[in-house]
Design a protein around this motif. Structure first.
Motif, PDB file in Angstrom:
ATOM      1  N   ILE A  66       6.785  -0.251   0.408  1.00  0.00           N
ATOM      2  CA  ILE A  66       5.753  -0.127  -0.025  1.00  0.00           C
ATOM      3  C   ILE A  66       4.704  -1.098   1.165  1.00  0.00           C
ATOM      4  O   ILE A  66       3.767  -0.592   1.141  1.00  0.00           O
ATOM      5  CB  ILE A  66       5.780  -0.990  -1.336  1.00  0.00           C
ATOM      6  CG1 ILE A  66       6.421  -0.073  -2.522  1.00  0.00           C
ATOM      7  CG2 ILE A  66       4.251  -1.469  -1.726  1.00  0.00           C
ATOM      8  CD1 ILE A  66       6.588  -0.970  -3.767  1.00  0.00           C
ATOM      9  N   ARG A  67       5.282  -2.235   1.611  1.00  0.00           N
ATOM     10  CA  ARG A  67       4.592  -2.763   2.637  1.00  0.00           C
ATOM     11  C   ARG A  67       4.203  -1.752   3.883  1.00  0.00           C
ATOM     12  O   ARG A  67       2.964  -1.759   4.311  1.00  0.00           O
ATOM     13  CB  ARG A  67       5.490  -3.994   2.992  1.00  0.00           C
ATOM     14  CG  ARG A  67       4.538  -4.886   3.958  1.00  0.00           C
ATOM     15  CD  ARG A  67       5.412  -5.649   4.748  1.00  0.00           C
ATOM     16  NE  ARG A  67       6.441  -4.839   5.538  1.00  0.00           N
ATOM     17  CZ  ARG A  67       7.604  -5.141   6.404  1.00  0.00           C
ATOM     18  NH1 ARG A  67       7.946  -6.345   5.881  1.00  0.00           N
ATOM     19  NH2 ARG A  67       8.253  -4.153   6.632  1.00  0.00           N
ATOM     20  N   ASP A  68       5.120  -1.008   4.421  1.00  0.00           N
ATOM     21  CA  ASP A  68       4.812  -0.319   5.498  1.00  0.00           C
ATOM     22  C   ASP A  68       3.963   0.971   5.048  1.00  0.00           C
ATOM     23  O   ASP A  68       3.002   1.299   5.822  1.00  0.00           O
ATOM     24  CB  ASP A  68       6.112   0.452   5.951  1.00  0.00           C
ATOM     25  CG  ASP A  68       7.071  -0.822   6.737  1.00  0.00           C
ATOM     26  OD1 ASP A  68       6.725  -1.856   6.932  1.00  0.00           O
ATOM     27  OD2 ASP A  68       8.289  -0.266   6.780  1.00  0.00           O
ATOM     28  N   ASP A  69       4.110   1.378   4.005  1.00  0.00           N
ATOM     29  CA  ASP A  69       3.089   2.807   3.363  1.00  0.00           C
ATOM     30  C   ASP A  69       1.657   2.084   3.296  1.00  0.00           C
ATOM     31  O   ASP A  69       0.839   2.634   3.828  1.00  0.00           O
ATOM     32  CB  ASP A  69       3.343   2.990   1.983  1.00  0.00           C
ATOM     33  CG  ASP A  69       4.820   3.747   2.020  1.00  0.00           C
ATOM     34  OD1 ASP A  69       5.389   4.105   3.084  1.00  0.00           O
ATOM     35  OD2 ASP A  69       5.204   4.102   0.927  1.00  0.00           O
ATOM     36  N   LEU A  70       1.736   0.973   2.753  1.00  0.00           N
ATOM     37  CA  LEU A  70       0.268   0.080   2.637  1.00  0.00           C
ATOM     38  C   LEU A  70      -0.307  -0.095   4.149  1.00  0.00           C
ATOM     39  O   LEU A  70      -1.383   0.434   4.358  1.00  0.00           O
ATOM     40  CB  LEU A  70       0.226  -1.280   1.917  1.00  0.00           C
ATOM     41  CG  LEU A  70       0.275  -1.250   0.495  1.00  0.00           C
ATOM     42  CD1 LEU A  70       0.514  -2.724  -0.022  1.00  0.00           C
ATOM     43  CD2 LEU A  70      -0.965  -0.650   0.225  1.00  0.00           C
ATOM     44  N   LEU A  71       0.371  -0.623   5.147  1.00  0.00           N
ATOM     45  CA  LEU A  71       0.000  -0.834   6.344  1.00  0.00           C
ATOM     46  C   LEU A  71      -0.318   0.653   6.994  1.00  0.00           C
ATOM     47  O   LEU A  71      -1.500   0.506   7.657  1.00  0.00           O
ATOM     48  CB  LEU A  71       1.080  -1.502   7.095  1.00  0.00           C
ATOM     49  CG  LEU A  71       0.742  -1.880   8.662  1.00  0.00           C
ATOM     50  CD1 LEU A  71      -0.657  -2.759   8.666  1.00  0.00           C
ATOM     51  CD2 LEU A  71       1.874  -2.522   9.355  1.00  0.00           C
ATOM     52  N   ARG A  72       0.443   1.558   6.844  1.00  0.00           N
ATOM     53  CA  ARG A  72       0.165   2.855   7.491  1.00  0.00           C
ATOM     54  C   ARG A  72      -1.126   3.435   6.772  1.00  0.00           C
ATOM     55  O   ARG A  72      -2.168   3.934   7.631  1.00  0.00           O
ATOM     56  CB  ARG A  72       1.155   3.807   7.114  1.00  0.00           C
ATOM     57  CG  ARG A  72       1.585   4.652   8.352  1.00  0.00           C
ATOM     58  CD  ARG A  72       2.663   5.752   7.926  1.00  0.00           C
ATOM     59  NE  ARG A  72       3.654   5.232   7.173  1.00  0.00           N
ATOM     60  CZ  ARG A  72       4.760   4.434   7.668  1.00  0.00           C
ATOM     61  NH1 ARG A  72       4.957   4.197   8.626  1.00  0.00           N
ATOM     62  NH2 ARG A  72       5.569   4.127   6.544  1.00  0.00           N
ATOM     63  N   GLY A  73      -1.351   3.091   5.613  1.00  0.00           N
ATOM     64  CA  GLY A  73      -2.442   3.891   5.052  1.00  0.00           C
ATOM     65  C   GLY A  73      -3.904   2.964   5.524  1.00  0.00           C
ATOM     66  O   GLY A  73      -4.819   3.568   5.856  1.00  0.00           O
ATOM     67  N   GLN A  74      -3.562   1.716   5.797  1.00  0.00           N
ATOM     68  CA  GLN A  74      -4.761   0.959   6.352  1.00  0.00           C
ATOM     69  C   GLN A  74      -5.209   1.370   7.674  1.00  0.00           C
ATOM     70  O   GLN A  74      -6.180   1.502   8.188  1.00  0.00           O
ATOM     71  CB  GLN A  74      -4.643  -0.556   6.123  1.00  0.00           C
ATOM     72  CG  GLN A  74      -4.538  -0.924   5.059  1.00  0.00           C
ATOM     73  CD  GLN A  74      -4.486  -2.691   4.767  1.00  0.00           C
ATOM     74  OE1 GLN A  74      -4.024  -3.222   3.953  1.00  0.00           O
ATOM     75  NE2 GLN A  74      -4.464  -3.066   5.988  1.00  0.00           N
ATOM     76  N   LEU A  75      -4.201   1.760   8.641  1.00  0.00           N
ATOM     77  CA  LEU A  75      -4.379   2.099   9.896  1.00  0.00           C
ATOM     78  C   LEU A  75      -5.093   3.583   9.837  1.00  0.00           C
ATOM     79  O   LEU A  75      -5.944   3.704  10.784  1.00  0.00           O
ATOM     80  CB  LEU A  75      -2.970   1.982  10.459  1.00  0.00           C
ATOM     81  CG  LEU A  75      -2.293   0.767  10.864  1.00  0.00           C
ATOM     82  CD1 LEU A  75      -1.185   0.703  11.435  1.00  0.00           C
ATOM     83  CD2 LEU A  75      -3.263  -0.150  12.002  1.00  0.00           C
ATOM     84  N   ASN A  76      -4.513   4.194   8.939  1.00  0.00           N
ATOM     85  CA  ASN A  76      -5.066   5.657   9.271  1.00  0.00           C
ATOM     86  C   ASN A  76      -6.644   5.673   8.651  1.00  0.00           C
ATOM     87  O   ASN A  76      -7.417   6.203   9.032  1.00  0.00           O
ATOM     88  CB  ASN A  76      -4.318   6.389   7.945  1.00  0.00           C
ATOM     89  CG  ASN A  76      -3.004   7.036   8.616  1.00  0.00           C
ATOM     90  OD1 ASN A  76      -2.970   7.190   9.702  1.00  0.00           O
ATOM     91  ND2 ASN A  76      -1.998   7.422   7.761  1.00  0.00           N
TER      92      ASN A  76
END
Lengths: 101, 101
Positions: free
Chosen positions: B84-94
DNA sequence: CGTGTAAGGAATTCTGACACG
DNA sequence: CGTGTAAGGAATTCTGACACG
């Protein structure tokens, strides 16, 4: 950060799979001083990932026809150069921080 | 940067030395789904340094009396949270880079 | 549930040697 | 010099099971 790369935990059978070399060759390169696996109490050899990288480099050199003696000389030389480089760097760092005191 | 930590190359005997656990315990924790060693063609188990870390954590939990089922639940949960943390981070970066375009 | 143990087989690893070159 | 191979022994690993609890 634990140095997994240097930990000697891989047995020779796995090394043959990882490097494509035969056990015979691997033991022979040890005999010539190119690698130094650890030995368990019982005597079985244990290699590190670092040893595996070294073995792959050796394999390349051998394919080029370079003799083990030559390969060893080059490897020893590289280590010597690395040490000199590190000593220099250490010296500069020390000088730097001594001056700042 | 090769992921040595995840490479499954260590046999069970070495794992017992590194973790202090018996083969029986190690195989049992696998049976309960706490670890997943690789199998060679012949069937021998191969563990990674990561597996060894997991085993040491399991050993600590077991000493505290925690059951394997509970340990597994916790481990699965941790992985879920990490995803979940990684998905959130990825989303923010995108979002960040999309906005800059 | 978690772990020990004895059982028997199959594959691993080791050393020293002979071979070829 | 570098590598293959057959030889025999010793230790490793595996599975399924019985045991205790």
């Amino acid at each position: 950060m634990i140095p997994y790369k240097e930990k000697k935990v891989i047995s020779i059978g796995t090394v043959t799979e990882l490097t494509g070399l035969t056990e015979r060759k691997i033991r022979y390169y040890e005999e010539r001083g190119l690698i130094s696996p650890k030995r368990t109490e019982r005597g079985t050899r244990k290699y590190s990932f670092s040893d595996i990288e070294t073995l792959m480099n050796i394999a390349d050199k051998r394919e080029e026809g370079v003799q083990t003696k030559e390969i060893k000389k080059d490897m020893d030389n590289e280590k010597k150069m690395a040490n000199i480089r590190d000593d220099l760097l250490r010296g500069q760092l020390n000088a730097h921080f001594n001056l700042r005191r």
